[in-house]
Design a protein around this motif. Structure first.
Motif, PDB file in Angstrom:
ATOM      1  N   MET A   1       0.837  -1.201   0.000  1.00  0.00           N
ATOM      2  CA  MET A   1       0.000   0.000   0.000  1.00  0.00           C
ATOM      3  C   MET A   1       0.867   1.243   0.000  1.00  0.00           C
ATOM      4  SD  MET A   1      -3.067  -0.719   2.652  1.00  0.00           S
ATOM      5  CE  MET A   1      -4.222  -2.051   2.333  1.00  0.00           C
ATOM      6  N   ALA A   2       0.321   2.310  -0.590  1.00  0.00           N
ATOM      7  CA  ALA A   2       1.007   3.605  -0.498  1.00  0.00           C
ATOM      8  C   ALA A   2       0.160   4.532   0.370  1.00  0.00           C
ATOM      9  CB  ALA A   2       1.243   4.175  -1.881  1.00  0.00           C
ATOM     10  N   CYS A   3      -0.917   5.108  -0.221  1.00  0.00           N
ATOM     11  CA  CYS A   3      -1.676   6.101   0.556  1.00  0.00           C
ATOM     12  C   CYS A   3      -2.448   5.466   1.710  1.00  0.00           C
ATOM     13  CB  CYS A   3      -2.617   6.881  -0.359  1.00  0.00           C
ATOM     14  SG  CYS A   3      -4.007   5.913  -0.988  1.00  0.00           S
ATOM     15  N   GLY A   4      -3.113   4.332   1.450  1.00  0.00           N
ATOM     16  CA  GLY A   4      -3.907   3.677   2.496  1.00  0.00           C
ATOM     17  C   GLY A   4      -5.323   4.197   2.610  1.00  0.00           C
TER      18      GLY A   4
ATOM     19  N   GLY B   1      -7.371   5.081  -0.468  1.00  0.00           N
ATOM     20  CA  GLY B   1      -8.187   5.003  -1.679  1.00  0.00           C
ATOM     21  C   GLY B   1      -7.781   5.882  -2.842  1.00  0.00           C
ATOM     22  N   VAL B   2      -6.692   6.642  -2.747  1.00  0.00           N
ATOM     23  CA  VAL B   2      -6.373   7.631  -3.774  1.00  0.00           C
ATOM     24  C   VAL B   2      -5.409   7.100  -4.842  1.00  0.00           C
ATOM     25  CG1 VAL B   2      -5.333   9.910  -4.164  1.00  0.00           C
ATOM     26  CG2 VAL B   2      -6.801   9.526  -2.185  1.00  0.00           C
ATOM     27  N   CYS B   3      -4.384   6.333  -4.458  1.00  0.00           N
ATOM     28  CA  CYS B   3      -3.294   6.018  -5.397  1.00  0.00           C
ATOM     29  C   CYS B   3      -3.562   4.777  -6.253  1.00  0.00           C
ATOM     30  CB  CYS B   3      -1.990   5.841  -4.636  1.00  0.00           C
ATOM     31  SG  CYS B   3      -1.924   4.330  -3.641  1.00  0.00           S
ATOM     32  N   VAL B   4      -4.520   3.952  -5.897  1.00  0.00           N
ATOM     33  CA  VAL B   4      -4.856   2.704  -6.595  1.00  0.00           C
ATOM     34  C   VAL B   4      -3.641   1.767  -6.635  1.00  0.00           C
ATOM     35  CG1 VAL B   4      -6.223   1.774  -8.523  1.00  0.00           C
ATOM     36  CG2 VAL B   4      -6.328   4.186  -8.021  1.00  0.00           C
ATOM     37  N   GLY B   5      -2.827   1.830  -5.604  1.00  0.00           N
ATOM     38  CA  GLY B   5      -1.625   0.998  -5.561  1.00  0.00           C
ATOM     39  C   GLY B   5      -1.858  -0.357  -4.913  1.00  0.00           C
ATOM     40  N   CYS B   6      -3.062  -0.633  -4.487  1.00  0.00           N
ATOM     41  CA  CYS B   6      -3.287  -1.830  -3.673  1.00  0.00           C
ATOM     42  C   CYS B   6      -4.347  -2.750  -4.266  1.00  0.00           C
ATOM     43  CB  CYS B   6      -3.731  -1.399  -2.278  1.00  0.00           C
ATOM     44  SG  CYS B   6      -5.265  -0.448  -2.327  1.00  0.00           S
TER      45      CYS B   6
ATOM     46  N   ARG C   1      -9.927  -1.945  -4.383  1.00  0.00           N
ATOM     47  CA  ARG C   1      -8.836  -1.315  -3.622  1.00  0.00           C
ATOM     48  C   ARG C   1      -8.878  -1.874  -2.203  1.00  0.00           C
ATOM     49  NH1 ARG C   1     -10.749   4.626  -4.301  1.00  0.00           N
ATOM     50  NH2 ARG C   1     -12.644   3.422  -4.096  1.00  0.00           N
TER      51      ARG C   1
ATOM     52  N   CYS D   1      -7.319  -1.144   0.453  1.00  0.00           N
ATOM     53  CA  CYS D   1      -7.273  -0.237   1.614  1.00  0.00           C
ATOM     54  C   CYS D   1      -8.649   0.286   1.998  1.00  0.00           C
ATOM     55  CB  CYS D   1      -6.306   0.915   1.371  1.00  0.00           C
ATOM     56  SG  CYS D   1      -6.752   1.987   0.010  1.00  0.00           S
TER      57      CYS D   1
END
Ligand SMILES: Cc1cc2nc3c(=O)[nH]c(=O)nc-3n(C[C@H](O)[C@H](O)[C@H](O)COP(=O)(O)OP(=O)(O)OC[C@H]3O[C@@H](n4cnc5c(N)ncnc54)[C@H](O)[C@@H]3O)c2cc1C
Ligand code: FES
Length: 269
Positions: A227-230, A232-237, A254, A256
């Protein structure tokens, strides 16, 4: 007063000690109101507000909550730069947290027997869950796997979550010689109405999901994706859902904000 909303919190390291090989137990006292983290929720932690290294916060599951003392606990394995920076923190140091984040484990039906299956860094949220279930009069079984005896958390930390702790090690140095799925298969045979809650390494959770689906047993899995932001914003998860959706926005979820807890049959393992 307890608050349930996600907050940018500042706290102080209340206690910090090694409890197993590389595994540390950190308790944080929050300034002001302690948000009420439910079992399965996590916090994003950064060792200090005064430095940009490490830049990103790290997600850690809440393993303990002490409302009276206004503290909460996390248990973490030191694996890289962020967890190493965290391990350098001492009692009294200030610490930056965002939380609680994510959705908790769903309630256990009254007539069901909760079976909690954890491995490695997936054990902490199950400790919070087991302790909570016991406070409501339930009697969960806790199955825990580790590579070797030294990586197992001590019984003082496991036993508040269950009177029925069953241990496994890959190398046979403690408890059952083999995988948690062997102990899960045994528990599923013993129980009339089991419901399974699991968190741990991806292959372990995939095996638990497969075993429970074959046995037609409900299973909730808490995913620990990168995870990056945690929030809901970065869509990294994102992970893929099993159902075929018309748009990628529905095909992927997502972790997170939609998770980290999912019905195991929802996920492409
Ligand atoms: C919702 C959630 C809850 C979590 N709860 C806990 C917890 O209670 N205790 C705990 O110890 N860790 C937990 N984690 C994992 C923890 O966030 C990572 O271990 C940490 O961010 C690693 O940062 P690092 O910079 O130290 O290591 P990195 O350099 O980022 O990684 C070091 C090694 O760990 C592996 N790794 C890193 N992140 C993950 C991950 N998410 N899943 C699997 N492998 C990973 C990498 O592949 C690499 O091999 C959780 C993760 C999530 C998403
Ligand atoms: S971590 Fe950024 S959207 Fe999930």
């Amino acid at each position: 007063m307890m608050e349930e909303t996600t907050k940018d919190l500042e706290g102080v390291v209340f206690s910090h000690e090694e409890v197993a090989d590389g595994f540390r137990f950190l308790q944080i006292r929050i300034d002001g109101h302690l948000p009420c983290a439910r079992p399965g929720q996590f916090v994003q932690i950064r060792p200090s507000r005064t430095t940009t290294t490490p830049f990103l916060r790290m997600p850690l599951s809440v393993s303990h909550v002490d409302r009276v003392g206004s503290t909460f606990g996390v248990l973490y394995d030191v694996v890289g730069p962020k967890t190493r920076a965290l391990s350098d923190m001492n009692e009294g140091d200030r610490i930056d947290c965002l939380g609680p984040l994510g959705n908790p484990f769903p309630d256990v039906p009254d007539d069901a027997r909760p079976v909690l299956v954890g491995g490695g860094i997936g054990v902490p949220p199950l400790l919070h869950l087991g302790t909570h279930l016991r406070s409501t009069g339930m009697d969960p079984i806790l199955i825990v796997g580790a590579r070797t005896a030294g990586k197992h958390l001590p019984l003082e930390l496991l036993s508040p979550a269950s009177e029925h702790v069953r241990l496994a090690t890959d190398d046979g140095s403690l408890g059952h010689h083999g995988f948690v799925t062997d102990l899960l298969a045994q528990a599923l045979k013993e129980e009339d109405k089991p419901v399974v809650y699991t968190c741990g390494p991806h292959p372990m959770m995939a095996a638990v999901a497969s075993a429970t689906e074959s046995a037609d047993v409900r299973c909730y899995s808490s995913l620990e994706e990168y995870m990056a932001c945690g929030f809901g914003v970065c869509v990294g998860c994102v992970v893929e859902r099993r159902t075929q959706a018309n748009s990628p926005y529905d095909q992927f979820t997502r972790v997170c904000v939609d998770g980290p807890v999912y019905d195991a049959t929802e996920i492409v393992w």
